[in-house]
Motif scaffolding. Structure first.
Motif, PDB file in Angstrom:
ATOM      1  N   PHE A  22      -6.495   4.785   3.029  1.00 47.85           N
ATOM      2  CA  PHE A  22      -5.400   4.806   4.003  1.00 47.85           C
ATOM      3  C   PHE A  22      -4.769   6.195   4.064  1.00 47.85           C
ATOM      4  CE2 PHE A  22      -5.167   0.145   3.021  1.00 47.85           C
ATOM      5  CZ  PHE A  22      -5.521  -0.285   4.280  1.00 47.85           C
ATOM      6  N   GLN A  54      -7.034   8.620   5.840  1.00 45.32           N
ATOM      7  CA  GLN A  54      -7.015   8.392   7.284  1.00 45.32           C
ATOM      8  C   GLN A  54      -5.757   8.977   7.918  1.00 45.32           C
ATOM      9  OE1 GLN A  54      -6.485   4.352   8.766  1.00 45.32           O
ATOM     10  NE2 GLN A  54      -8.340   4.610   9.985  1.00 45.32           N
ATOM     11  N   GLN A  55      -4.626   8.746   7.270  1.00 41.35           N
ATOM     12  CA  GLN A  55      -3.404   9.276   7.836  1.00 41.35           C
ATOM     13  C   GLN A  55      -3.348  10.799   7.733  1.00 41.35           C
ATOM     14  OE1 GLN A  55       0.420   9.025   6.029  1.00 41.35           O
ATOM     15  NE2 GLN A  55       1.336   8.081   7.843  1.00 41.35           N
ATOM     16  N   GLU A  58     -11.358  -0.819   9.568  1.00 41.53           N
ATOM     17  CA  GLU A  58     -10.787  -1.707   8.572  1.00 41.53           C
ATOM     18  C   GLU A  58     -11.347  -1.387   7.195  1.00 41.53           C
ATOM     19  OE1 GLU A  58     -10.704  -5.812   9.246  1.00 41.53           O
ATOM     20  OE2 GLU A  58      -9.959  -5.641  11.293  1.00 41.53           O
ATOM     21  N   LEU A  79       1.544   3.268   2.343  1.00 43.37           N
ATOM     22  CA  LEU A  79       1.169   3.050   3.737  1.00 43.37           C
ATOM     23  C   LEU A  79       0.738   1.616   3.975  1.00 43.37           C
ATOM     24  CD1 LEU A  79       1.036   5.925   5.191  1.00 43.37           C
ATOM     25  CD2 LEU A  79      -1.196   5.096   5.906  1.00 43.37           C
ATOM     26  N   HIS A  80      -0.039   1.118   3.042  1.00 49.49           N
ATOM     27  CA  HIS A  80      -0.516  -0.259   3.169  1.00 49.49           C
ATOM     28  C   HIS A  80       0.661  -1.231   3.142  1.00 49.49           C
ATOM     29  CE1 HIS A  80      -2.910  -3.816   2.620  1.00 49.49           C
ATOM     30  NE2 HIS A  80      -2.344  -4.063   1.469  1.00 49.49           N
ATOM     31  N   ALA A  97       4.101  -5.755  10.220  1.00 56.29           N
ATOM     32  CA  ALA A  97       3.645  -7.006  10.818  1.00 56.29           C
ATOM     33  C   ALA A  97       4.637  -8.122  10.532  1.00 56.29           C
ATOM     34  CB  ALA A  97       2.264  -7.368  10.295  1.00 56.29           C
TER      35      ALA A  97
END
Lengths: 419, 419
Positions: free
Chosen positions: B201, B204-205, B233, B389-390, B397
């Motif tokens: 993550f 990716q960021q 994912e 981040l996760h 959500a």
DNA sequence: ACACTTTTTTCGAAGCTCGAAAAAATGAGC
DNA sequence: GCTCATTTTTTCGAGCTTCGAAAAAAGTGT
């Protein structure tokens, strides 16, 4: 993770149309009340949507329902067979099979022919494929019904967009844009996929209790193929169909493989590898012609009868498969394995070395827990059936309107944001 | 009761709330107009949703905007830092690091400590973990803000539900239900995940252009870890975190691995394996204590200086990694590889044997096309950042309402029907 | 000051799903 | 044969949501 997709007001309806259609496809003829329960949509919504779908000529009311109960009788909703037709095709070593299937999933026509895939010219191969499909379509039962999809399955690596054959052991020709060709010839949307990736659909439908959302299908024939169902979805690579289990390295620098490299699992477990090993041929040599199923069966008989090179061949094959599964399971977790193809009938000879190798690679995880099951049905029939299923479910989405409107433009925007 | 009715319709709003929230998280402070363009929602909808989210104290208007243009100035919407706090933690060999991060993603407090993970008692380990987190939380900047999530990353195998450590090379204790324990102690929802799965993550960021939706993160440290991003994912197994690249078999019956088996990639490429090979220790032996990064660096210096056992050790490590990647790529397709950890700094020593092995396993695919990139940032910082981040995206959500409210019943029903 | 530009909000229309009630279609009982 | 009970299906009004267009807001340029 939370893969939310942007849904606009009208997309909501499309999504629910799809939900209803899929419920009927999976559950067969179903009353509106049952549909409401299964989809968790309200009766009013089901009523509205089913009226639409019947009006579109996609569903039909079949009076066939459970009688003898009190109250207003249920009216079962079924798929309208004449709503569409799909073609499912399988190109495998020296064989081409095609079938015409109606929207309800019933086979309406079927053909198959032998052809020398390894030696024939590119143009001859393409001509034969198109002519076989043309012949098949000419046998369509309802002239009004349109052929809406072609699902073309191939033993080989296809691209991620399901449009081309990238490479295959059954033909020297690579980068064959079958989808473009067939679409140009027949004007029908076409997908080109790996055979094992289609096969898993048939397994899932055939025994949903056993093959639910996580399982491995291993095709043991001239080569070794794999189909992977993970979390209810067929696993695809990012660029190609991937899942090339047969070409995972078993022995660095080992036996010669059809793919030109050395030490692949297939080079120990494919039919030709069994033959080579049993006949004492050098592991660098490639057999000139295909090893037939009958020849493999002869090896099995000999292996069961007495100790000897045949038995050793199967033992080495099992070891290669076992180590391969060990690596696979290290990466994706253990899952039930369905064994398909001629080699699966030799499971009695393979099981011990497979479990032995698995035990060495996945130590703690008591290897008895790994479930193997031999599938009796011939793999060609399964693959054709799976292809039809795939074509039909894709068609369902299009007919419902999901694919056409909702997905392409918007999903990219939402996907980019939600990752 | 309000949750029972109007489910579908509500759902639509919740999803779009989530969409907006995610757009702000990914894109940073953003005006309403820009949000409308990015999400493809209408200005009116954005207006309504952002008003809601500001009212909920999740977003805030920050006047910081591009000035000097004509027209009404944009008002940027940003994440309200005080909306929530999350804890991110990493337990690795002999080290425990924790950090407190606000809703906007800024680190507010941080701690780390050394601990003898391999030898300490189960209860001591648990006590230390909880006390470190308790100390961390006590440093919270805004007493009113609640800690809403704990993301606990571990070098080891976790279960698919992200609740327990199943097995780890860094501690003899297995089946540790960290999530249950921490939730009971702090009353905060907790996820327990493999460290490399969190690390991706952060990658990716950190560089979305390079690490978009398909890439591999390889952590080369005392052991070998892998995180896999596929189609946007993080890849998880069905029962466990899976992705145990380090324990894919390289040489059947080969060198002894920390996991107790033989021939794993880690047994050739982990720090301890490098040390063992370079020092001429037998491949059956396990070093008593951890090999430090400094020791590995000494090996690197020696290997770069002259031919000898050190250089051979790195060569064998590269070969093992290369063959492993070959198998991985046969199954999932090639993808860019990010190399992280102390071993990554030895890439100059590893590259040649890696590419050599890859060329032997993936023949045709010109191996120069495989992209490797050494990530400079220390892996611990990356993992902590990824965990935060996760936790934050999961929290998004929940705050949007997708996870919390009506969904559970339906999504299973729909998933079952739509496969 | 006034006009221009750009962002943001407001407002009415159209569409969807839902729950409740009505309608439809049959079996059971007398 | 008629009525009642039962179950399925449709109808109807309410309450959401999203959308497009128009209005309002809040600056800059002259």
């Amino acid at each position: 993770m939370a893969s939310a997709m942007l849904i606009r007001q009208d997309d909501l309806r499309l999504r629910n149309r799809h939900l209803v259609l899929s419920a009927v496809r999976v559950g067969g003829a179903t009353s509106r009340t049952a549909l409401a329960n299964r989809t968790r949509l309200s009766h009013s919504t089901i009523s509205a949507i089913s009226a639409d779908l019947i009006g579109d000529g996609v569903l039909c009311e079949s009076p066939d329902t459970m009688q003898g109960r009190r109250g207003r009788p249920q009216i079962a909703l079924a798929l309208q067979p004449q709503a569409a037709l799909v073609v499912t095709a399988l190109l495998s070593l020296n064989n081409l099979s095609v079938a015409l299937v109606d929207y309800a999933g019933k086979v309406q026509a079927q053909r198959r022919c032998d052809l020398p895939t390894t030696s024939m010219a590119r143009s001859d191969l393409l001509d034969l494929v198109t002519s076989e499909i043309a012949e098949l379509i000419s046998a369509r039962p309802w002239p009004a019904a349109a052929v809406r999809r072609i699902a073309f399955a191939i033993q080989g690596v296809t691209d991620a967009e399901a449009r081309s054959l990238l490479w295959s052991p059954i033909t020297p020709h690579g980068d064959v844009p079958f989808a473009d060709l067939l679409e140009a010839r027949f004007g029908v949307q076409t997908t080109v996929e790996n055979d094992c990736n289609m096969l898993v659909f048939a397994l899932q439908q055939g025994d949903p209790a056993l093959y639910r959302s996580n399982f491995v299908a291993l095709l043991l024939s001239h080569g070794i193929g794999m189909g992977l169902m993970l979390r209810g979805e067929v696993f695809h690579g990012t660029r190609s169909s991937a899942g090339e289990f047969g070409h995972v390295t078993h022995q660095p620098g080992g036996a010669r493989c059809r793919c030109g490299r050395n030490g692949c699992i297939e080079a120990y477990a494919g039919s030709y590898a069994l033959w080579r090993r049993a006949k004492g041929l050098p592991p660098t040599e490639m057999p000139e012609k295909a090893v037939s199923d009958a020849q493999v069966e002869d090896l099995m008989v000999a292996a069961r009868e007495r100790d000897g090179p045949e038995r050793e061949a199967f033992h080495e094959a099992g070891t290669a498969i076992g180590y391969g599964l060990g690596s696979l399971f290290a990466l994706i977790d253990p899952a039930p394995v369905a064994l398909v193809g001629i080699g699966a009938t030799a499971f009695d000879l393979l099981e011990e070395p497979i479990r032995e190798a698995l035990a060495r690679t996945l130590g703690g995880q008591r290897s008895e827990a790994f479930s193997f099951r031999v599938v009796e049905r011939p793999n060609m029939a399964l693959t054709l059936e799976g292809g039809a299923l795939h074509a039909l479910t894709t068609l369902d989405a299009e007919i419902a309107g999901v694919a056409a409107s909702a997905l392409p433009a918007r999903s990219t925007a939402a996907a980019a944001i939600l990752r």
